[in-house]
Scaffold this motif. Structure first.
Motif, PDB file in Angstrom:
ATOM      1  N   THR A 136       0.827  -1.204   0.000  1.00  0.00           N
ATOM      2  CA  THR A 136       0.000   0.000   0.000  1.00  0.00           C
ATOM      3  C   THR A 136       0.861   1.253   0.000  1.00  0.00           C
ATOM      4  O   THR A 136       0.521   2.256  -0.630  1.00  0.00           O
ATOM      5  N   ILE A 137       2.002   1.184   0.665  1.00  0.00           N
ATOM      6  CA  ILE A 137       2.879   2.358   0.736  1.00  0.00           C
ATOM      7  C   ILE A 137       3.730   2.502  -0.518  1.00  0.00           C
ATOM      8  O   ILE A 137       3.774   3.564  -1.137  1.00  0.00           O
ATOM      9  N   THR A 268      -0.173   5.544  -3.561  1.00  0.00           N
ATOM     10  CA  THR A 268       0.825   4.478  -3.531  1.00  0.00           C
ATOM     11  C   THR A 268       2.015   4.846  -4.414  1.00  0.00           C
ATOM     12  O   THR A 268       1.846   5.323  -5.540  1.00  0.00           O
ATOM     13  N   LEU A 269       3.206   4.629  -3.909  1.00  0.00           N
ATOM     14  CA  LEU A 269       4.421   4.943  -4.658  1.00  0.00           C
ATOM     15  C   LEU A 269       4.629   3.890  -5.736  1.00  0.00           C
ATOM     16  O   LEU A 269       4.790   2.704  -5.442  1.00  0.00           O
ATOM     17  N   ILE A 270       4.621   4.313  -7.000  1.00  0.00           N
ATOM     18  CA  ILE A 270       4.766   3.396  -8.129  1.00  0.00           C
ATOM     19  C   ILE A 270       5.749   3.990  -9.133  1.00  0.00           C
ATOM     20  O   ILE A 270       6.085   5.178  -9.090  1.00  0.00           O
ATOM     21  N   ILE A 271       6.224   3.136 -10.045  1.00  0.00           N
ATOM     22  CA  ILE A 271       7.086   3.607 -11.128  1.00  0.00           C
ATOM     23  C   ILE A 271       6.205   4.167 -12.234  1.00  0.00           C
ATOM     24  O   ILE A 271       5.313   3.473 -12.733  1.00  0.00           O
ATOM     25  N   SER A 272       6.439   5.407 -12.624  1.00  0.00           N
ATOM     26  CA  SER A 272       5.568   6.066 -13.593  1.00  0.00           C
ATOM     27  C   SER A 272       6.381   6.851 -14.616  1.00  0.00           C
ATOM     28  O   SER A 272       7.472   7.355 -14.318  1.00  0.00           O
ATOM     29  N   TYR A 273       5.823   6.935 -15.799  1.00  0.00           N
ATOM     30  CA  TYR A 273       6.378   7.750 -16.878  1.00  0.00           C
ATOM     31  C   TYR A 273       5.632   9.070 -16.902  1.00  0.00           C
ATOM     32  O   TYR A 273       4.393   9.109 -16.927  1.00  0.00           O
ATOM     33  N   ASP A 274       6.382  10.172 -16.877  1.00  0.00           N
ATOM     34  CA  ASP A 274       5.774  11.504 -16.874  1.00  0.00           C
ATOM     35  C   ASP A 274       5.429  11.878 -18.309  1.00  0.00           C
ATOM     36  O   ASP A 274       6.242  12.456 -19.043  1.00  0.00           O
ATOM     37  N   ALA A 275       4.200  11.522 -18.717  1.00  0.00           N
ATOM     38  CA  ALA A 275       3.787  11.751 -20.106  1.00  0.00           C
ATOM     39  C   ALA A 275       3.719  13.235 -20.441  1.00  0.00           C
ATOM     40  O   ALA A 275       4.020  13.637 -21.567  1.00  0.00           O
ATOM     41  N   GLU A 276       3.351  14.053 -19.485  1.00  0.00           N
ATOM     42  CA  GLU A 276       3.249  15.486 -19.762  1.00  0.00           C
ATOM     43  C   GLU A 276       4.605  16.077 -20.121  1.00  0.00           C
ATOM     44  O   GLU A 276       4.713  16.938 -20.990  1.00  0.00           O
ATOM     45  N   ILE A 346      11.169   9.013 -15.985  1.00  0.00           N
ATOM     46  CA  ILE A 346      10.570   7.832 -15.371  1.00  0.00           C
ATOM     47  C   ILE A 346      11.072   7.795 -13.933  1.00  0.00           C
ATOM     48  O   ILE A 346      12.274   7.869 -13.700  1.00  0.00           O
ATOM     49  N   ARG A 347      10.172   7.689 -12.969  1.00  0.00           N
ATOM     50  CA  ARG A 347      10.597   7.808 -11.574  1.00  0.00           C
ATOM     51  C   ARG A 347       9.571   7.152 -10.649  1.00  0.00           C
ATOM     52  O   ARG A 347       8.461   6.812 -11.072  1.00  0.00           O
ATOM     53  N   TYR A 348       9.984   6.999  -9.408  1.00  0.00           N
ATOM     54  CA  TYR A 348       9.049   6.589  -8.363  1.00  0.00           C
ATOM     55  C   TYR A 348       8.235   7.811  -7.963  1.00  0.00           C
ATOM     56  O   TYR A 348       8.773   8.832  -7.524  1.00  0.00           O
ATOM     57  N   THR A 349       6.937   7.718  -8.101  1.00  0.00           N
ATOM     58  CA  THR A 349       6.059   8.809  -7.714  1.00  0.00           C
ATOM     59  C   THR A 349       4.676   8.229  -7.437  1.00  0.00           C
ATOM     60  O   THR A 349       4.507   7.005  -7.382  1.00  0.00           O
ATOM     61  N   THR A 350       3.697   9.076  -7.243  1.00  0.00           N
ATOM     62  CA  THR A 350       2.325   8.616  -7.009  1.00  0.00           C
ATOM     63  C   THR A 350       1.400   9.197  -8.064  1.00  0.00           C
ATOM     64  O   THR A 350       1.728  10.184  -8.738  1.00  0.00           O
ATOM     65  N   GLU A 351       0.261   8.564  -8.199  1.00  0.00           N
ATOM     66  CA  GLU A 351      -0.730   9.060  -9.160  1.00  0.00           C
ATOM     67  C   GLU A 351      -1.186  10.462  -8.788  1.00  0.00           C
ATOM     68  O   GLU A 351      -1.392  11.325  -9.643  1.00  0.00           O
ATOM     69  N   GLY A 352      -1.329  10.696  -7.491  1.00  0.00           N
ATOM     70  CA  GLY A 352      -1.746  12.023  -7.050  1.00  0.00           C
ATOM     71  C   GLY A 352      -0.729  13.092  -7.392  1.00  0.00           C
ATOM     72  O   GLY A 352      -1.093  14.204  -7.804  1.00  0.00           O
ATOM     73  N   ALA A 353       0.560  12.800  -7.251  1.00  0.00           N
ATOM     74  CA  ALA A 353       1.595  13.775  -7.583  1.00  0.00           C
ATOM     75  C   ALA A 353       1.635  14.038  -9.088  1.00  0.00           C
ATOM     76  O   ALA A 353       1.838  15.182  -9.518  1.00  0.00           O
ATOM     77  N   ARG A 366       1.630  11.858   2.785  1.00  0.00           N
ATOM     78  CA  ARG A 366       0.452  11.053   2.453  1.00  0.00           C
ATOM     79  C   ARG A 366       0.527   9.645   3.037  1.00  0.00           C
ATOM     80  O   ARG A 366      -0.371   8.829   2.807  1.00  0.00           O
ATOM     81  N   LEU A 367       1.600   9.345   3.787  1.00  0.00           N
ATOM     82  CA  LEU A 367       1.721   8.023   4.390  1.00  0.00           C
ATOM     83  C   LEU A 367       0.643   7.781   5.442  1.00  0.00           C
ATOM     84  O   LEU A 367       0.164   6.663   5.607  1.00  0.00           O
ATOM     85  N   LEU A 368       0.264   8.837   6.154  1.00  0.00           N
ATOM     86  CA  LEU A 368      -0.744   8.703   7.204  1.00  0.00           C
ATOM     87  C   LEU A 368      -2.129   8.825   6.605  1.00  0.00           C
ATOM     88  O   LEU A 368      -2.762   9.881   6.630  1.00  0.00           O
ATOM     89  N   ARG A 369      -2.610   7.725   6.048  1.00  0.00           N
ATOM     90  CA  ARG A 369      -3.941   7.678   5.456  1.00  0.00           C
ATOM     91  C   ARG A 369      -4.645   6.419   5.943  1.00  0.00           C
ATOM     92  O   ARG A 369      -4.001   5.489   6.446  1.00  0.00           O
ATOM     93  N   PRO A 370      -5.974   6.329   5.840  1.00  0.00           N
ATOM     94  CA  PRO A 370      -6.726   5.229   6.474  1.00  0.00           C
ATOM     95  C   PRO A 370      -6.253   3.836   6.080  1.00  0.00           C
ATOM     96  O   PRO A 370      -6.147   2.952   6.937  1.00  0.00           O
TER      97      PRO A 370
END
Length: 509
Positions: A136-137, A268-276, A346-353, A366-370
């Motif tokens: 989850t983290i 959640t921290l995931i590997i993402s491509y910054d399309a923008e 390409i980096r570790y980031t979150t969908e929200g970021a 954002r770690l302290l979430r339900p």
């Protein structure tokens, strides 16, 4: 997985007409009608470059960078635990040993018997909820760095690179005809793979059979059938899954890849491509400025695809096949350095970021979430239960079994007597001395135990018949509650006696 498309020259009317005349009559008629229509400039079509052709083995390019170094460290750490820990000794025996025939488990100073399986269950629950909480983290970091399938596949890739060379050399070797050189290279590689798989299987068996005895016995073919089967089976499965199937296990067999989405969320921290930042992608000269090309930072080199061990294109977005190994980050950062662009396409980031719901620097907040708190709370409760249970765990267990063949009888003194069997289990690694007394009536006696106490060998279970007797006036017809009080201590200096109380019933006449 394919790289992005590349334009080709438009078809001329003559080429178009020639192709359609080879088709069915209806298609030819349509082509004739189109040829009579006003001519328009043809739109360029795209051709797909197959980086990893479907159905063929994936040969990932070796990635180098900070995350590659972390993967190497993770592989070495996990394999140190697997290969080296069984050779450690602790108090004269193997430090970690799951002795199934003797139904006893040893984990350094902890000695667990079959009656302690609850602690093994709690340990498995800790591992499960720890994995859920961490996923989850930070997504699939377990898959990318510590999963046995990933670790063993990485070892196989090291062997490939050592013997056959880098990706281009391996591809060239695969396409070359069989000759002495190819046979020599392949034979060397498979010899190393066989040795690694064989030693892996032997080590696996060594977690269940004392490895210092197992290895000489295997070499002289005097090992037990179970140990030999365990070594052969685990070694074969290592060869099958890590060398033959490799990425197919992650793509088609791993259940974790299917339900991981249930644990992912917006933060959640995931590997993402910054399309923008990266789009529109396209090749350009190293000296070309962005203003001249009107392109994004992605130069469409497809290096992120070439280094991916499961053959996906991270630029297509998050996919369940991604194991989070970050090889694509290392490859992309290297290209960005060569182009003098900032790292992190390409980096570790979150969908929200990525969606600008919050800044990258606020990801930790954002770690302290339900969801994280929920998994963490359950994990903490199980850990506390495990530790409290271990601290209160008795090293001696006594089961009182009523002798059903003799319900009640009169002994030589004229007292009423009941017969019992005491099944005594010693979970410790030292002999223990057990004494007992019984309560329940004003006059009650316990016989059958040796004077001075019963010596119970370490890690053994013994059964002792005993008798309890009392004056007939005290025990009228029916059952009466009585209580056995056992006192035991380890036969070594500095140990304090402990007390164990068990309830039973006395049958009167």
């Amino acid at each position: 997985m394919s790289a992005d498309t590349q334009p080709r020259e438009p078809e001329t009317p003559q080429e178009h007409e020639s192709q359609n005349h080879q088709a069915a009559p209806e298609a030819a008629a349509q082509a004739k009608a189109k040829s009579d229509a006003p001519k328009k400039t043809a739109k360029p079509k795209s051709s797909v470059i197959q980086i990893h052709p479907a159905g063929e083995r994936i040969h990932p390019k070796k990635a180098e960078g900070r995350f590659a170094k972390l993967r190497i460290a993770a592989v070495l750490a996990t394999q140190f635990v697997f290969f080296v820990i069984p050779w450690f000794n602790w108090n004269g025996r193997q430090a970690v040993l799951f002795d199934i025939p003797e139904r006893h488990f040893y984990i350094f100073g902890l000695s667990l018997g079959m009656g302690d399986l609850i602690y093994m269950a709690l340990l498995l629950m800790i591992c499960a909820f720890g994995l859920f909480w961490w996923t989850t983290i930070a997504g699939r970091l377990w898959c990318g760095y510590s999963c046995p399938q990933t670790v063993y596949t990485e070892v196989m890739l090291w062997i490939d690179n050592l013997v056959e060379g880098d990706r281009n050399k391996r591809l060239k070797l695969e396409k070359s005809p069989w000759n002495f050189t190819k046979i020599r290279i392949k034979a060397t590689k498979y010899l190393l793979i066989f040795l690694f798989c064989a030693w892996t299987g032997i080590t696996f068996a060594g977690w269940f059979t004392p490895i210092r005895e197992l290895v000489p016995n295997l070499l002289t073919f005097s090992a037990g059938g179970g140990s030999m089967f365990a070594a052969a089976f685990y070694g074969f499965m290592t060869f099958l899954l890590a060398h033959i199937m490799r990425e197919k296990v992650c793509l088609h067999m791993c259940p974790y890849a299917r339900f991981q989405s249930a644990m992912f969320d917006h933060d959640t921290l995931i590997i993402s491509y910054d399309a923008e930042r990266g789009e529109p992608r396209g090749a350009r000269k190293k000296t070309a400025s962005k203003e001249e090309t009107h392109l994004g930072d992605c130069i469409n080199c497809a290096m992120c695809v070439q280094v991916c061990p499961v053959g996906i294109d991270i630029r297509d977005g998050l996919q369940y096949q991604c194991i989070g190994c970050a090889a694509c980050i290392d490859a992309c950062d290297e290209i960005m350095d060569k182009m003098s662009y900032p790292r992190g396409l390409i980096r570790y980031t979150t969908e929200g970021a990525l969606q600008y719901d919050y800044a990258e620097k606020d990801i930790k907040k954002r770690l302290l979430r339900p969801r994280v708190a929920g998994y963490g709370a359950v994990l903490l409760v199980v850990i506390i239960a495990f530790l409290v249970g271990l601290s209160m765990r008795a090293t001696m267990e006594v089961d009182i079994l009523k002798d059903r063949g003799v319900m009640v009888r009169e002994n030589s003194k004229g007292w009423l007597e009941n017969a019992y069997n005491l099944r005594v289990l010693n979970y410790s690694e030292h002999d223990q001395l057990l004494t007992a007394k019984v309560k329940g009536f004003d006059d009650i006696a316990l016989t059958g135990l040796p004077e001075g106490g019963l010596r119970v060998p370490a890690r053994e279970t013994i059964t002792v018949p005993v008798q309890v007797s009392t004056i007939p006036e005290y025990a009228d017809k029916g059952s009466h509650p009585i209580e056995f009080e056992f006192t035991y201590r380890e036969l070594k200096e500095g140990t304090e006696p402990e007390t164990l109380v068990e309830e039973a019933t006395f049958i009167g006449e």
